[in-house]
Design an enzyme around this catalytic site. Structure first.
Site, mmCIF file in Angstrom:
data_model
loop_
_atom_site.group_PDB
_atom_site.id
_atom_site.type_symbol
_atom_site.label_atom_id
_atom_site.label_comp_id
_atom_site.label_asym_id
_atom_site.label_seq_id
_atom_site.Cartn_x
_atom_site.Cartn_y
_atom_site.Cartn_z
ATOM 1 N N CYS A 20 0.825 -1.204 0.000
ATOM 2 C CA CYS A 20 0.000 0.000 0.000
ATOM 3 C C CYS A 20 0.862 1.259 0.000
ATOM 4 O O CYS A 20 1.843 1.338 0.737
ATOM 5 C CB CYS A 20 -0.844 -0.024 1.260
ATOM 6 S SG CYS A 20 -1.602 1.548 1.572
HETATM 7 N N1 LIG Z 1 -7.408 -1.389 1.673
HETATM 8 C C1 LIG Z 1 -6.781 -0.334 1.208
HETATM 9 O O1 LIG Z 1 -6.157 0.426 1.936
HETATM 10 C C2 LIG Z 1 -6.820 -0.021 -0.245
HETATM 11 C C3 LIG Z 1 -7.169 -0.975 -1.151
HETATM 12 N N2 LIG Z 1 -7.148 -0.709 -2.496
HETATM 13 C C4 LIG Z 1 -7.535 -1.768 -3.413
HETATM 14 O O2 LIG Z 1 -7.318 -1.353 -4.741
HETATM 15 C C5 LIG Z 1 -8.374 -1.787 -5.588
HETATM 16 C C6 LIG Z 1 -8.938 -0.618 -6.327
HETATM 17 O O3 LIG Z 1 -9.707 0.173 -5.427
HETATM 18 P P1 LIG Z 1 -10.655 1.366 -5.954
HETATM 19 O O4 LIG Z 1 -9.792 2.398 -6.606
HETATM 20 O O5 LIG Z 1 -11.537 1.802 -4.860
HETATM 21 O O6 LIG Z 1 -11.564 0.598 -6.996
HETATM 22 P P2 LIG Z 1 -12.059 1.007 -8.410
HETATM 23 O O7 LIG Z 1 -10.912 1.380 -9.253
HETATM 24 O O8 LIG Z 1 -12.963 -0.072 -8.861
HETATM 25 O O9 LIG Z 1 -12.901 2.315 -8.069
HETATM 26 C C7 LIG Z 1 -14.178 2.188 -7.557
HETATM 27 C C8 LIG Z 1 -14.967 3.447 -7.757
HETATM 28 O O10 LIG Z 1 -14.790 4.293 -6.650
HETATM 29 C C9 LIG Z 1 -14.220 5.518 -7.072
HETATM 30 N N3 LIG Z 1 -13.221 5.847 -6.078
HETATM 31 C C10 LIG Z 1 -12.081 5.213 -5.782
HETATM 32 N N4 LIG Z 1 -11.421 5.807 -4.783
HETATM 33 C C11 LIG Z 1 -12.195 6.857 -4.437
HETATM 34 C C12 LIG Z 1 -12.066 7.869 -3.480
HETATM 35 N N5 LIG Z 1 -10.990 7.931 -2.682
HETATM 36 N N6 LIG Z 1 -13.040 8.796 -3.393
HETATM 37 C C13 LIG Z 1 -14.112 8.751 -4.200
HETATM 38 N N7 LIG Z 1 -14.287 7.816 -5.147
HETATM 39 C C14 LIG Z 1 -13.331 6.893 -5.258
HETATM 40 C C15 LIG Z 1 -13.655 5.263 -8.440
HETATM 41 O O11 LIG Z 1 -13.671 6.401 -9.270
HETATM 42 P P3 LIG Z 1 -12.310 7.163 -9.662
HETATM 43 O O12 LIG Z 1 -11.282 6.124 -9.910
HETATM 44 O O13 LIG Z 1 -12.687 7.928 -10.884
HETATM 45 O O14 LIG Z 1 -11.999 8.056 -8.490
HETATM 46 C C16 LIG Z 1 -14.585 4.236 -8.987
HETATM 47 O O15 LIG Z 1 -15.740 4.792 -9.524
HETATM 48 C C17 LIG Z 1 -9.369 -2.527 -4.696
HETATM 49 O O16 LIG Z 1 -9.114 -3.898 -4.811
HETATM 50 C C18 LIG Z 1 -9.037 -2.039 -3.311
HETATM 51 O O17 LIG Z 1 -9.281 -3.025 -2.320
HETATM 52 C C19 LIG Z 1 -6.776 0.512 -2.962
HETATM 53 C C20 LIG Z 1 -6.383 1.509 -2.113
HETATM 54 C C21 LIG Z 1 -6.446 1.339 -0.667
HETATM 55 N N1 LIG Z 2 -3.452 0.959 -0.354
HETATM 56 C C1 LIG Z 2 -3.514 -0.191 -1.018
HETATM 57 N N2 LIG Z 2 -3.903 -1.294 -0.360
HETATM 58 C C2 LIG Z 2 -3.984 -2.400 -1.067
HETATM 59 C C3 LIG Z 2 -3.666 -2.469 -2.426
HETATM 60 N N3 LIG Z 2 -3.863 -3.722 -2.844
HETATM 61 C C4 LIG Z 2 -4.301 -4.400 -1.784
HETATM 62 N N4 LIG Z 2 -4.358 -3.619 -0.705
HETATM 63 C C5 LIG Z 2 -4.766 -3.962 0.660
HETATM 64 O O1 LIG Z 2 -3.691 -4.660 1.320
HETATM 65 C C6 LIG Z 2 -4.214 -5.822 1.964
HETATM 66 C C7 LIG Z 2 -3.137 -6.859 2.205
HETATM 67 O O2 LIG Z 2 -2.223 -6.360 3.155
HETATM 68 P P1 LIG Z 2 -0.931 -7.180 3.655
HETATM 69 O O3 LIG Z 2 -0.297 -6.264 4.633
HETATM 70 O O4 LIG Z 2 -1.423 -8.441 4.291
HETATM 71 O O5 LIG Z 2 -0.054 -7.452 2.483
HETATM 72 C C8 LIG Z 2 -5.307 -6.246 1.004
HETATM 73 O O6 LIG Z 2 -6.208 -7.158 1.566
HETATM 74 C C9 LIG Z 2 -5.937 -4.911 0.655
HETATM 75 O O7 LIG Z 2 -6.866 -4.463 1.582
HETATM 76 C C10 LIG Z 2 -3.224 -1.291 -3.074
HETATM 77 O O8 LIG Z 2 -2.885 -1.270 -4.260
HETATM 78 N N5 LIG Z 2 -3.172 -0.183 -2.321
#
Ligand SMILES: NC(=O)C1=CN([C@@H]2O[C@H](COP(=O)(O)OP(=O)(O)OC[C@H]3O[C@@H](n4cnc5c(N)ncnc54)[C@H](OP(=O)(O)O)[C@@H]3O)[C@@H](O)[C@H]2O)C=CC1
Ligand SMILES: Nc1nc2c(ncn2[C@@H]2O[C@H](COP(=O)(O)O)[C@@H](O)[C@H]2O)c(=O)[nH]1
Length: 327
Positions: A175
């Site tokens: 992340c």
């Molecule tokens: N657990 C974590 O800390 C994180 C996990 N991830 C992982 O990365 C993958 C992609 O995630 P994600 O970008 O949400 O999925 P998507 O790319 O499918 O985006 C989902 C939707 O939410 C919108 N969106 C995404 N982030 C935001 C935000 N911060 N505020 C408002 N709208 C938002 C996007 O629009 P637009 O792209 O136009 O903004 C899109 O319409 C997932 O698998 C997720 O679990 C990603 C970051 C953090």
């Molecule tokens: N900020 C982001 N978080 C992400 C992304 N892809 C996955 N994830 C999150 O990390 C955990 C796994 O964490 P770990 O410490 O066990 O390796 C996963 O389940 C997601 O929630 C990303 O691209 N950006």
């Protein structure tokens, strides 16, 4: 929020043992009416799980969540798993086409036992609307919604109909959300889990930041029903990431779901790619996790997972590893 801490800052305090062998300790957990061998689920990421691993986990009594990055395969996947008598557990996003996908499943009478809404910022109307949409069309599916990092978010998603919430914004190994946005639970994930768990009336899945098997017990202590783990599962021979040889040593590729590599473009990148040490078979890790957790339960003075929930603990700021390199 004050008194924040993370996994490495906490030690659980042993209570008098009531078992004669660690093998008497039961690590099983119930979620959505199903019983699973461990309170652990490999992350729904493309370098962590594929169909083969999903089948292995389901067949052997472990929970799994398939990722959502090959969306066109999901209906066949559900059919295939259920025809073998396994649970079907899939992920969805929140974009327009996902709404149609849910309606199509309902029309074909394909009802996955578990659906995870997998979004970076889960405290949003996008997720609330998707929970309601799933509950309207597939009311029997158990919905896990996330990711979130506050009690308000947990309550709102539960009120919208989520059956469980997933807690963790930015603590993951690949992340970079915390660096790129300044937000998240990175560095205080365990305290955030406790904060959220106090507000929750349904199960919580702690997601990200687990670096050792002891962190699983700590998550249970602070309110998780289950933990989601990526990096600890990325290095197996079965792991879907590419195997790379460098200077005679084997590594596996592990990349974030919001990495440029996953997205195919440099837009809203919040994840990176890295190499992790190759470490043998998934089966061996699951066995070791079970044994370590059985040991945790015995130190908690019980014979079931719930006994960990009541143990005392101390905060020993950043010191428990005494300089040992664990990751
Ligand atoms: N657990 C974590 O800390 C994180 C996990 N991830 C992982 O990365 C993958 C992609 O995630 P994600 O970008 O949400 O999925 P998507 O790319 O499918 O985006 C989902 C939707 O939410 C919108 N969106 C995404 N982030 C935001 C935000 N911060 N505020 C408002 N709208 C938002 C996007 O629009 P637009 O792209 O136009 O903004 C899109 O319409 C997932 O698998 C997720 O679990 C990603 C970051 C953090
Ligand atoms: N900020 C982001 N978080 C992400 C992304 N892809 C996955 N994830 C999150 O990390 C955990 C796994 O964490 P770990 O410490 O066990 O390796 C996963 O389940 C997601 O929630 C990303 O691209 N950006």
């Amino acid at each position: 929020m004050d008194n924040v801490f993370d996994y490495e800052d906490i030690q659980l305090i042993p209570a008098k043992c009531i078992v004669n062998s660690r093998s008497e300790c039961d690590t099983t957990i119930k979620l959505g009416g199903h019983s699973f061998k461990l309170p652990v689920v490999p992350a729904n990421m493309q370098t962590i799980i594929d169909e083969k691993i999903a089948k292995y986990l389901a067949e052997n009594g472990y929970f799994y969540i398939m990722h959502r990055f090959e969306p066109e395969t999901r209906a066949t996947f559900i059919q295939d798993m259920q025809s073998k008598g396994f649970i079907a557990s899939i992920s969805v996003g929140v974009k327009e086409e996902e709404y149609d996908f849910i309606v199509n499943l309902a029309e074909q009478n394909l009802v996955p036992e578990f659906i995870t809404i997998d979004i970076a910022h889960g405290h949003s109307n996008a997720v609330i609307d998707m929970i309601k949409h799933i509950k309207r069309h597939l009311p029997k599916s158990f919905v896990i919604a996330g990711n979130v990092g506050t009690p308000e978010a947990v309550r709102e998603l539960e009120n919208a109909g989520a059956d469980a919430t997933k807690v963790g914004i930015g603590p993951g190994k690949v992340c970079i959300t915390k660096i790129k946005t300044g937000f998240g639970t990175g560095g205080w994930q365990l305290a955030a889990l406790r904060w959220c768990a106090k507000a929750a009336s349904k199960p919580i899945i702690a997601d990200g930041g687990i670096r050792t098997h002891g962190d699983i017990a700590k998550s249970i202590r602070f309110g998780a029903s289950m933990v989601m783990i990526g990096s600890l599962f990325a290095g197996h021979e079965e792991s879907p990431g590419e195997t790379i040889e460098m200077n005679g040593k084997l590594f596996k590729e592990y990349f974030g779901s919001a990495s440029e590599f996953q997205k195919g473009e440099k837009k809203n990148v919040e994840g990176k790619k890295m190499l992790v040490d190759h470490k043998g078979s998934l089966q061996d890790t699951l066995k070791e996790m079970e044994q370590d957790l059985q040991s945790s339960i015995s130190y908690a003075g019980g014979n079931k997972l719930e006994s960990i929930r009541n143990v005392d603990y101390v905060v020993v700021k950043n010191s428990i590893f005494n300089g040992d390199k664990v990751y």
